[in-house]
Scaffold this motif. Structure first.
Motif, short mmCIF file in Angstrom:
data_model
loop_
_atom_site.label_atom_id
_atom_site.label_comp_id
_atom_site.label_asym_id
_atom_site.label_seq_id
_atom_site.Cartn_x
_atom_site.Cartn_y
_atom_site.Cartn_z
N ARG A 218 0.83 -1.15 -0.06
CA ARG A 218 0.10 -0.04 -0.09
C ARG A 218 0.87 1.28 -0.04
O ARG A 218 0.47 2.35 -0.61
N GLY A 219 2.00 1.20 0.62
CA GLY A 219 2.99 2.54 0.90
C GLY A 219 3.56 2.71 -0.44
O GLY A 219 3.92 3.98 -0.86
N VAL A 220 3.80 1.71 -1.28
CA VAL A 220 4.58 2.15 -2.56
C VAL A 220 3.80 2.25 -3.76
O VAL A 220 4.35 2.63 -4.94
N ALA A 221 2.63 2.15 -3.75
CA ALA A 221 1.74 2.08 -4.60
C ALA A 221 0.96 3.40 -4.90
O ALA A 221 0.91 4.10 -4.00
N ASP A 222 0.54 3.72 -6.21
CA ASP A 222 -0.06 5.02 -6.47
C ASP A 222 -1.43 4.83 -6.24
O ASP A 222 -1.95 3.75 -6.02
N ALA A 223 -2.16 6.00 -5.87
CA ALA A 223 -3.27 6.11 -5.66
C ALA A 223 -4.49 5.82 -6.44
O ALA A 223 -5.42 4.99 -6.21
#
Length: 389
Positions: A218-223
């Protein structure tokens, strides 16, 4: 004498099944059976001890800590194979696909028939859909003749983590992410498979995945990207809760390649409509590429502005840390020198993160995360020197 042999509900099925009458599984089975519920089949596999009744299938796993899984009938058959060494039956369970192997030929036949009878009673599949059953003897997929579909997912035998990643790529392409590809070993930044609108992490572990790896994804992904997680050993309750709250699609990957959605986000992705056909497809694709290019350009400009802000703060802090070598080392400057050295180390870490954020393999979300961490380190350095961030 064994209780299983004397109890009328189990006596007909226990002979030659491999069940021990004084085992914890046997005690639990007798306590769970209804007064008139008779056992049709008892069997033992490498991982499970099973009992099939007219109402349900009970599966026990473990030796010291015994866990029971109950699957109501009709059973859902995902695949089967038979050879001279025994049979394999793959069933849909509450936590994903369950593979029962090796099974004696009669046991495999009974379980497969229990699954097929459910399929026969269900509504026929719509035109264009097909059923794929893995050929476990050869490791290659087998489809019904004349119904091949280019984007369909073909189960593959999962022996290594590389096999699991390739299976995830194939599955994502079947969901509509046609450009899905493996990022490569050692350079994923928390992402194993990447597409234009989706990222995925793949874990080929025997133990359940905790919340940490799901939070990392979740932290490295684009919204704007879809988040998918593939795991061979299942997920902890905390990981499932976090995934449900953040919209991460969780999938179970079985040894023979069957991939099962485990939460609502995964079910929604699996039910997405297929891409627009022939004439309108190229127009829709061109429009999508144009929109994607504009969005990518805008996001890149935003990231560059954030990076420049952090660089300006780093330059201000560096101007102060240059005093380190000019100050005399005595008891009056001791605390000041310590603070300058600590700020200098933080600034070096911030610069390293900014450099890493420009690496080609990083996703937009990964770059954004690294810039945010660099900004945090630079602000911490400024606070140590009494500067306003």
């Amino acid at each position: 004498m064994s209780h299983l042999r004397t109890d009328p509900r189990t006596s007909a099925a226990v002979r030659g099944s491999g069940w021990a009458g004084n085992s914890p599984q046997a005690e639990q089975l007798l306590s769970r059976l209804g007064h008139d519920e008779r056992v049709e089949l008892l069997f033992v596999t490498l991982r499970y001890q099973g009992a099939l009744t007219p109402r349900r299938l009970l599966l026990w796993r473990g030796v010291i800590r015994v866990e029971c899984t109950e699957i109501p009938r009709p059973l859902r058959l995902l695949g089967e194979s038979r050879s001279s060494f025994g049979g394999t039956v793959v069933l849909a369970g509450p936590g994903g696909a369950i593979e029962l192997k090796p099974l004696p030929a009669p046991a495999a036949r009974v379980l497969a028939e229990a699954g097929r009878s459910a399929d026969d009673a269900s509504t026929p599949a719509p035109a264009g859909r097909r059923t794929v059953t893995a050929d476990y003897t050869s490791g290659a997929p087998r489809a019904e003749p004349g119904t091949a579909e280019p984007s369909a997912y073909h189960p593959r035998v999962i022996r290594t983590w590389q096999d699991a990643e390739l299976a995830a790529v194939d599955h994502m392409r079947s969901l509509g992410f046609a450009d899905a590809r493996v990022t490569g070993a050692g350079a994923d930044g928390g992402v194993d498979v990447v597409a234009r609108d989706a990222v995925a992490q793949v874990k080929h572990y025997s133990q359940p995945i905790g919340v940490g790896p799901v939070r990392e994804l979740r932290g490295v992904a684009d919204a704007h990207q879809h988040l998918l997680f593939y795991a061979s050993g299942g997920y902890t309750t905390t990981a499932r809760q976090f995934a449900d709250e953040r919209g991460v699609a969780l999938y179970s990957v079985a040894e023979y390649g069957h991939i099962t959605p485990l939460n609502e986000a995964a079910t929604r992705l699996s039910a997405r409509p297929s891409p627009a056909p022939s004439s309108s497809w190229s127009q829709a694709a061109a429009w999508g590429r144009e929109v994607s290019a504009v969005r990518a350009s805008r996001r890149a400009a935003e990231l560059d502005a954030q990076r420049q802000t952090v660089l300006r703060l780093i330059a201000r802090v560096r101007a102060h840390t240059s005093e380190i070598h000019a100050l005399p080392s005595n008891r009056y400057t001791k605390d000041r020198i310590r603070a300058l050295k600590a700020a200098h180390k933080l600034i070096e870490r911030a610069e390293s993160m900014l450099a890493k954020s420009q690496a080609d393999f990083q996703t937009h979300g990964g770059r954004k995360h690294l810039i945010a961490m660099a900004d945090e380190k630079a602000r911490e350095a400024a606070l140590k020197l009494g500067m306003s961030a």
